[in-house]
Enzyme design. Structure first.
Site, mmCIF file in Angstrom:
data_model
loop_
_atom_site.group_PDB
_atom_site.id
_atom_site.type_symbol
_atom_site.label_atom_id
_atom_site.label_comp_id
_atom_site.label_asym_id
_atom_site.label_seq_id
_atom_site.Cartn_x
_atom_site.Cartn_y
_atom_site.Cartn_z
ATOM 1 C CE LYS A 1 -4.024 2.028 0.266
ATOM 2 N NZ LYS A 1 -5.013 2.012 -0.823
ATOM 3 C CG ASP B 1 -4.829 -13.023 8.089
ATOM 4 O OD1 ASP B 1 -4.944 -14.264 8.064
ATOM 5 O OD2 ASP B 1 -5.599 -12.280 8.729
ATOM 6 C CG ASP C 1 -9.149 -16.198 5.165
ATOM 7 O OD1 ASP C 1 -8.105 -16.863 5.329
ATOM 8 O OD2 ASP C 1 -10.074 -16.151 6.000
HETATM 9 C C1 IPM Z 1 -4.056 -17.594 9.661
HETATM 10 C C2 IPM Z 1 -4.924 -17.257 10.838
HETATM 11 C C3 IPM Z 1 -4.051 -16.672 11.938
HETATM 12 C C4 IPM Z 1 -3.470 -15.394 11.379
HETATM 13 C C5 IPM Z 1 -4.750 -16.447 13.267
HETATM 14 C C6 IPM Z 1 -5.358 -17.705 13.818
HETATM 15 C C7 IPM Z 1 -3.831 -15.823 14.281
HETATM 16 O O1 IPM Z 1 -5.956 -16.419 10.475
HETATM 17 O O2 IPM Z 1 -3.187 -18.464 9.785
HETATM 18 O O3 IPM Z 1 -4.233 -16.999 8.602
HETATM 19 O O4 IPM Z 1 -4.094 -14.338 11.438
HETATM 20 O O5 IPM Z 1 -2.358 -15.446 10.861
HETATM 21 MN MN MN Z 2 -5.973 -15.953 8.354
#
Ligand code: IPM
Ligand code: MN
Length: 354
Positions: A190, A246, A250
């Site tokens: 960013k 992170d 996802d």
């Molecule tokens: C991941 C999870 C972890 C993170 C959590 C559980 C601390 O979301 O492995 O992506 O945020 O890294």
């Molecule tokens: Mn995560």
């Protein structure tokens, strides 16, 4: 003997790591890998037993192991536990304690699941990318303040910082990864707002001089989030910091139809750790319906990166693909016309195909 420390953790953690160990045992029979297993506690389960999420004994065992297989930690049961004792601290402590600086999160869309994706089939068919997330720095591990009074108001803060060596270390690994893939690296930051991102971008750009065989481009994280939906096939390797990685991983995981299928490798200088990217899913824990494939594919990554057993790793990946091709589905990816299986039955089908 190669020692694997298994940390089931919380929620569905036990079910899915049991499955992965069963698959590893099967593959061991075939390839004579000589694996042994040692089970240790971490997360809320460890907090309940020992009053801390990451007992010193667990971390020590991991340091001595050839590799670590991790399930998942967390659950609403521990929502009111003090920040420094929360189950999540276990995985964060392992990352820091083992120096797991690089998190590899591959997203490979298997043809059998193209229709499970929330995106249109023509966008996702053939997607094959890997996110390389920095894992022991940035805002996750910066100084923080849970609560202070300033100018009469309560506030909290978390500090984001990155040093040049930290960025260089992760970027090198990302370039090396791109080199043996399709030769394309996208660095995500960013830099239009954050100083840490400008340092990140300068460092990545400078390093790229050593990698003339890799094509580098830079994207802002907001644009990257959009591009992952609009045209995910443009990506080969994505390198980014801890927090952006992170979030983007996802997002990228659902492109493939289910987060339940996504494995990851956290690479350290000595020991590395392997875990599915989904969480502990307390709502379905103990029901025997969790999808074990993310953990089983993480075990395949363990064989590949820690034990250099490429053939055995491929055998597991092929068995998972074949199980899906043959129409078997756990509840998270089930739809009409397929055969619905429990966690244990899915594991058995994968073992049969090994
Ligand atoms: C991941 C999870 C972890 C993170 C959590 C559980 C601390 O979301 O492995 O992506 O945020 O890294
Ligand atoms: Mn995560």
């Amino acid at each position: 003997m190669k020692k694997i420390v298994v940390i089931p953790g919380d929620g569905i953690g036990k079910e899915i790591t049991d499955s992965a160990v069963e698959v590893l045992k099967k593959v061991d029979e075939k390839f004579n890998l000589d694996l042994e297993y040692e089970f240790h506690d971490a997360g809320g389960t460890a907090y309940d037993k020992f009053g801390e999420p990451l007992p010193a004994e667990t971390l020590e065992a991991c340091k001595k192991a050839d590799a670590v297989l991790f399930g998942a930690v967390g659950g609403n049961k521990w929502d009111n536990v003090k920040a420094e004792l929360r189950p999540e601290r276990a995985i964060l402590g392992l990352r820091k304690g083992l120096g797991l600086y690089a998190n590899l999160r591959p997203v490979k869309v298997v043809d059998a699941l193209v229709d499970n994706s929330p995106l249109k089939a023509n966008l996702v068919k053939g997607v094959d990318l890997v996110i390389v997330r920095e894992l022991v720095g940035g805002i996750y591990f910066g100084e923080r303040c849970e609560s202070e009074i300033k100018n009469g108001s309560e506030r909290a803060w978390d500090l984001e910082n990155y040093s040049v060596p930290e960025v260089e270390r992760i970027t090198k690994l990302a370039f090396e990864t791109a080199k043996i893939r399709r030769g394309k690296l996208t660095s995500v930051d960013k830099a239009n707002v954050l100083a840490t991102s400008r340092l990140w971008r300068r460092t990545v750009t400078k390093l790229s001089e050593n990698y003339s065989d890799v094509e580098l481009n830079h994207l802002y994280v907001d644009n990257c989030a959009m591009q992952l939906c609009v045209n995910p096939k443009q990506f080969d390797v994505i390198v980014t910091g801890n927090l952006f990685g992170d979030i983007l991983s996802d997002e990228a995981a659902v492109i493939g139809g289910s987060i339940g299928l996504m494995p990851s490798a956290s690479i350290g200088e000595f020991t590395s750790l392997y875990e599915p990217i989904h969480g502990s899913a307390p709502d379905i824990a103990g029901k025997g319906i969790a999808n074990p494939m993310g953990t089983i594919l993480s075990a395949a990554m363990l064989l590949r990166y820690s034990l250099h057993e490429e053939e055995a790793a491929k055998a597991i990946e092929n068995a998972v693909d074949k199980t899906l091709d043959d129409g078997f589905r756990t509840a998270d990816i089930y739809s009409d016309g397929f055969k619905k299986l429990s966690t244990v039955e899915t594991t058995q089908e994968i073992c049969k195909r090994l």
